[in-house]
Design a protein around this motif. Structure first.
Motif, short mmCIF file in Angstrom:
data_model
loop_
_atom_site.label_atom_id
_atom_site.label_comp_id
_atom_site.label_asym_id
_atom_site.label_seq_id
_atom_site.Cartn_x
_atom_site.Cartn_y
_atom_site.Cartn_z
N THR A 210 0.83 -1.21 0.00
CA THR A 210 0.00 0.00 0.00
C THR A 210 0.86 1.26 0.00
N CYS A 352 -15.92 0.64 0.21
CA CYS A 352 -14.60 0.16 -0.20
C CYS A 352 -14.10 -0.96 0.72
N TYR A 450 -7.81 -1.11 -6.35
CA TYR A 450 -6.72 -0.30 -5.79
C TYR A 450 -6.70 1.09 -6.42
N ALA A 454 -8.19 4.55 -4.42
CA ALA A 454 -7.21 5.64 -4.23
C ALA A 454 -7.73 6.95 -4.81
N ARG A 462 -5.23 10.04 2.29
CA ARG A 462 -5.48 8.95 1.34
C ARG A 462 -4.90 7.63 1.85
N LEU A 466 -7.10 4.39 2.81
CA LEU A 466 -6.84 3.15 2.08
C LEU A 466 -6.39 2.04 3.04
N SER A 470 -8.08 -1.55 3.55
CA SER A 470 -7.28 -2.75 3.38
C SER A 470 -7.24 -3.58 4.66
#
Length: 550
Positions: A210, A352, A450, A454, A462, A466, A470
């Motif tokens: 990541t 997400c 991904y 983003a 960000r 993310l 994840s």
């Protein structure tokens, strides 16, 4: 007319990147550095499958001095004539056995099957033999679960480090942590020590992918994002294939772990070699450092950017930072508090995260179950990994042309359709092709996610957002090693579960805004504007066309 003139006079970072070019010497040098930890991450994501790989073994029959010729009447066999691993026939009376005499069939009760006390291992390339894990499948599957559980700690830790200390420091910390804990794991003296370091290695280093992805994404303009994602996915695939071939060749889990983890320790030199993200510098108010990165890129790429462009970019960055401070003072909330009191952010975070969970469950579940398929386990795993390559090429061709939402949603729907019907396909070539089709489309959806995720979160948080997605998504990969156990209830239950989850994901993707050809949002307001553009597509198209002309 005035509005159009104003739009043409405004210069953004993405406009400078367009002048610098996406793949000049500056970019290529940094991409090579960034892609090496990604290659290592590809190996680390698969190695637990081979460390704890099942072996051929049978019950030990000490009464017969473990003579292999006595297996035919001391151990029951299945329909294919293969000796059971965990059962043997009970002897009538152990006192009648004499080590100097030969075992005979009449000395064993073929109607009384008992569990083994010890085992004879016919292979020795995994921890199963070294730590005597015969007939303890739960301990083998626990290795994968513990490994993926480590990401619950590492991904938010790396995300916070990336947003607070910089993208470069996050990459170095995570990769070196991988190397240190991985090498220590290779020295494990028992199962407990092995499992502890199986957790610690991803717990501190699992966020390297990541961190690398965010850094690479912020070094290019909109047109380069999908290609960067393709490079990442390709290196990740090469890592998975490489660790499979190494395991097949070395046939020793300790050598394998030493070989793949030692190079990660030397990534500490990236502190001096790797370039920091100029976007991160701008978000922290370090404008001179950010401009220095852009000017370094200009020099290495032999490009020419007018000085007034840098002035305008600095003014734009200052304006955005001041706007965030003003919004914080007006609402009496920090930008972090504003971020997590935004209904829009919570909506995107939930969607997400759910997409990530489903994707990891299906993606890793299909990979893990492939080892259980008939045939050579190493070849099976390589084929299931290699099928990701054409999926990544399709991503490159489709995402920019048809948009993120359409491509990802269709990929999820096709994954669901294929896997739900997998159980009705006769065993053989068509069955394998169907299985690979499911892996193809979930790879297309997962890797495209991904890029998409983003692009819907603002720059200043960000990586953190993310990382949260994840981290929650790792629920899927943590559960995935246990899915082979579902076959005890129904042979095709794992693939049916995967298919249903993928179909649900397809519907949820449609609720997110389209981000194709739009600049990365640098603030909460710009992220909110994405929803407004979604509601007025004609305005969005005109804005994109204007920026393209710039």
């Amino acid at each position: 007319m005035d509005t159009e003139k104003k739009q043409h006079s405004e210069v953004t970072v993405d406009d400078i990147l367009q002048v610098l070019g996406p793949f000049g010497r500056f970019n290529v040098f940094n991409f090579i550095l960034i892609l090496f930890p990604v290659f290592l991450a590809g190996m680390y994501s698969s190695v637990y499958n081979f460390e704890a790989m099942d072996l051929s073994y049978r019950c030990s029959v000490p009464e017969c001095a473990d003579d292999p010729l006595m297996v035919n009447f001391t151990i029951p066999h299945d329909e294919d004539g293969v000796p059971y691993k965990c059962l043997r026939y009970a002897p009538y009376n152990t006192s009648l056995f004499d080590n100097s005499s030969q075992c005979m069939p009449h000395q064993f009760d073929s109607s009384n099957e008992i569990e083994c006390d010890s085992y004879v291992y016919l292979e020795e390339h995994s921890i199963v033999k070294e730590f005597n894990l015969g007939c303890q499948d739960w301990k083998r599957s626990l290795v994968g679960t513990v490994h993926n559980a480590g990401f619950f700690l590492s991904i938010p830790l790396t995300g916070l480090a990336s947003d607070k200390l910089g993208r470069r420091m996050a990459v170095v910390f995570a990769c070196v942590a991988n190397g240190v804990f991985g090498v220590i794991r290779a020295l494990s003296v028992n199962y407990e020590m092995f499992v502890i370091f199986e957790f610690l290695e991803p717990a501190f280093g699992g966020g390297v992918y990541t961190a690398c992805f965010v850094l690479a994404l912020e070094l290019v303009g909109p047109k380069g994002r999908v290609f960067i994602s393709l490079l990442f996915n390709t290196m990740f695939i090469l890592g998975g294939v490489t660790v499979t071939v190494l395991s097949w060749w070395l046939q020793n889990w300790r050598y394998l772990v030493f070989v793949i983890y030692t190079p990660a320790v030397f990534v500490f030199v990236y502190i001096w070699l790797l370039t920091e993200s100029f976007r991160w510098y701008f978000s922290k108010g370090k404008y001179e450092e950010g401009l220095d990165v852009l000017k370094k890129s200009e020099k290495m790429n032999n490009s020419s950017v007018p000085n007034e462009h840098y002035d305008q970019v600095e003014k734009h960055a200052r304006k955005q930072r001041e706007a965030r401070k003003y919004e914080s003072s007006e609402s009496k909330q920090s930008s972090f508090q504003q971020m997590f009191t935004s209904a829009m952010i919570w909506k995107r975070l939930f969607i997400c995260s759910f997409l990530w969970t489903c994707s990891t469950l299906v993606y890793y579940g299909l990979s893990i179950n492939a080892i259980e398929l008939s045939g050579n386990s190493y070849l099976n795993y390589i084929v299931v990994i290699v099928i990701e390559a054409p999926a990544n090429i399709c991503k490159l061709l489709l995402l920019d042309r048809y948009g993120r939402k359409k491509v990802i949603a269709v990929a999820y729907f096709l994954t669901g359709l294929i896997l739900v019907n997998y159980g009705f396909v006769p065993a053989g070539t068509w069955s394998i092709a169907t299985y690979l089709g499911g892996k193809f489309f979930i790879t297309l959806a997962y890797n495209s996610l991904y890029v998409f995720a983003a692009e819907v979160f603002p720059t200043n948080y960000r990586t953190t957002l993310l990382a949260i997605c994840s981290t929650i998504g790792r629920i899927g990969s943590t559960v995935a090693p246990q899915t082979p156990l579902l076959t005890r209830y129904y042979e095709n239950l794992p693939t049916m579960l995967f298919g249903i989850m993928a179909a649900l994901s397809g519907f949820l993707v449609l609720t997110l805004p389209e981000t194709n050809n739009l600049k990365l949002p640098d603030s909460l307001k710009e992220a909110q504007d994405q929803d407004r553009r979604e509601e007025t597509p004609e305005t969005t198209e005109r804005t994109v066309d204007t920026k393209t002309r710039l």
